[in-house]
Design a protein around this motif. Structure first.
Motif, PDB file in Angstrom:
ATOM      1  N   ALA A 171     -45.169 -30.836   7.776  1.00 30.95           N
ATOM      2  CA  ALA A 171     -46.149 -31.422   6.852  1.00 30.95           C
ATOM      3  C   ALA A 171     -47.535 -30.812   7.054  1.00 30.95           C
ATOM      4  CB  ALA A 171     -46.206 -32.940   7.038  1.00 30.95           C
ATOM      5  N   VAL A 172     -47.955 -30.666   8.308  1.00 28.55           N
ATOM      6  CA  VAL A 172     -49.268 -30.080   8.593  1.00 28.55           C
ATOM      7  C   VAL A 172     -49.254 -28.587   8.260  1.00 28.55           C
ATOM      8  CG1 VAL A 172     -51.094 -29.812  10.302  1.00 28.55           C
ATOM      9  CG2 VAL A 172     -49.558 -31.762  10.442  1.00 28.55           C
ATOM     10  N   ALA A 173     -48.151 -27.928   8.559  1.00 23.82           N
ATOM     11  CA  ALA A 173     -48.024 -26.500   8.238  1.00 23.82           C
ATOM     12  C   ALA A 173     -48.181 -26.276   6.732  1.00 23.82           C
ATOM     13  CB  ALA A 173     -46.668 -25.978   8.707  1.00 23.82           C
ATOM     14  N   GLU A 174     -47.528 -27.115   5.938  1.00 21.76           N
ATOM     15  CA  GLU A 174     -47.617 -26.992   4.478  1.00 21.76           C
ATOM     16  C   GLU A 174     -49.054 -27.201   4.014  1.00 21.76           C
ATOM     17  OE1 GLU A 174     -45.692 -29.004   0.433  1.00 21.76           O
ATOM     18  OE2 GLU A 174     -44.858 -29.471   2.404  1.00 21.76           O
ATOM     19  N   GLU A 175     -49.716 -28.194   4.590  1.00 27.65           N
ATOM     20  CA  GLU A 175     -51.115 -28.470   4.228  1.00 27.65           C
ATOM     21  C   GLU A 175     -51.995 -27.265   4.527  1.00 27.65           C
ATOM     22  OE1 GLU A 175     -54.839 -31.260   5.690  1.00 27.65           O
ATOM     23  OE2 GLU A 175     -52.806 -31.774   6.339  1.00 27.65           O
ATOM     24  N   MET A 176     -51.794 -26.614   5.667  1.00 22.33           N
ATOM     25  CA  MET A 176     -52.599 -25.447   6.030  1.00 22.33           C
ATOM     26  C   MET A 176     -52.344 -24.278   5.073  1.00 22.33           C
ATOM     27  SD  MET A 176     -54.348 -26.477   8.647  1.00 22.33           S
ATOM     28  CE  MET A 176     -54.262 -28.168   8.006  1.00 22.33           C
ATOM     29  N   LEU A 177     -51.070 -24.014   4.807  1.00 21.61           N
ATOM     30  CA  LEU A 177     -50.713 -22.875   3.955  1.00 21.61           C
ATOM     31  C   LEU A 177     -51.138 -23.096   2.505  1.00 21.61           C
ATOM     32  CD1 LEU A 177     -47.195 -22.055   5.439  1.00 21.61           C
ATOM     33  CD2 LEU A 177     -49.334 -20.816   5.835  1.00 21.61           C
ATOM     34  N   GLN A 178     -51.154 -24.344   2.060  1.00 19.07           N
ATOM     35  CA  GLN A 178     -51.556 -24.641   0.680  1.00 19.07           C
ATOM     36  C   GLN A 178     -53.034 -24.366   0.430  1.00 19.07           C
ATOM     37  OE1 GLN A 178     -50.190 -28.702   0.178  1.00 19.07           O
ATOM     38  NE2 GLN A 178     -48.345 -28.047  -0.909  1.00 19.07           N
ATOM     39  N   ARG A 179     -53.807 -24.293   1.486  1.00 23.50           N
ATOM     40  CA  ARG A 179     -55.240 -24.018   1.322  1.00 23.50           C
ATOM     41  C   ARG A 179     -55.501 -22.613   0.769  1.00 23.50           C
ATOM     42  NH1 ARG A 179     -58.128 -26.779   6.676  1.00 23.50           N
ATOM     43  NH2 ARG A 179     -57.100 -28.811   6.492  1.00 23.50           N
TER      44      ARG A 179
END
Length: 243
Positions: A171-179
């Motif tokens: 979930a955190v990985a997705e949030e970072m990459l979505q930036r």
């Protein structure tokens, strides 16, 4: 008229200084002085801009023909003067040559010289740890600099997201990459986001982003299309696989 006069004087002064420091042919002094604006423009395009491109091209060719030369030169330079800057440059060369353990050792040693908070070095150390599959160490590096204003949309943030995925923090990985998902930019990172979606069975999101990228590719300038040709080819291949 006076503004034009001062502009030409400053331009002449720069060209003469450049010609003197680079020891270029004396012929150029006459061209610069007696054909002021045109002579300066001619000098800039033949002796300044063109030479920079030629130097870059020469460096690239030497790196391909003799990839170890850059490292051996930097090793000799560092042994002659063991400065922070020389050690970081050597670590960068090791990283570029996929010598990850040597890169990590030198980045850590450089940071130990009193530069514990240097953003660039910590970010490169994070990259080296990621490439060496030391994901927890990469995350530690990222967390040291994540409050730095430079971290936003940097390669350090990108490797942070990828490292988080590797340890299961999806979930955190997705949030970072979505930036990195901003129109008409960050094509490499957005393709990686697509691949993240595919690896984690988010096929609807993957297909949607691929379609966005294909639409953008049709509106790119010629220059952008040339620099992203390989990425766009991969985007189209991935979209075909999901159809």
């Amino acid at each position: 008229y006076m503004l034009y006069y001062y502009f030409v004087i400053v331009l002449q002064a720069y060209c003469i200084y450049h010609c003197y420091t680079k020891r270029n042919n004396y012929f150029w002094y006459f061209v610069i002085l007696f054909i002021p604006l045109l002579g300066c423009i001619l000098y800039l395009f033949t002796q300044v801009f063109q030479k920079r491109e030629l130097d870059k091209a020469q460096e690239s060719i030497l790196a391909v023909v003799n990839p170890g030369k850059k490292i051996s030169d930097l090793e000799a330079k560092f042994h002659f003067a063991e400065t922070f800057e020389n050690q970081v440059a050597l670590a960068d060369a090791y990283l570029d040559s996929q010598l990850y353990e040597k890169a990590i050792a030198n980045y850590n040693a450089a940071l130990g010289r009193g530069y514990q908070n240097d953003f660039y070095t910590i970010a490169k150390l994070e990259e080296a740890y990621y490439c060496a599959s030391a994901y927890k160490e990469a995350i530690k590096c990222a967390e040291k600099i994540k409050n730095n204003s430079k971290f936003k949309k940097s390669k350090a943030l990108f490797y942070y997201g990828l490292s988080l995925e590797k340890i299961g923090s999806l979930a955190v990985a997705e949030e970072m990459l979505q930036r990195f998902d901003a129109p008409f930019s960050n094509y490499k990172e957005r393709l990686n986001l697509v691949q993240f979606y595919r690896r984690n069975n988010k096929l609807v999101e993957a297909k949607s982003l691929l379609q966005e990228l294909v639409l953008e590719s049709e509106q790119m300038t010629k220059q952008t299309r040339n620099t992203t040709r390989g990425i766009i080819k991969k985007v189209k291949e991935e979209l075909a696989e999901l159809q």
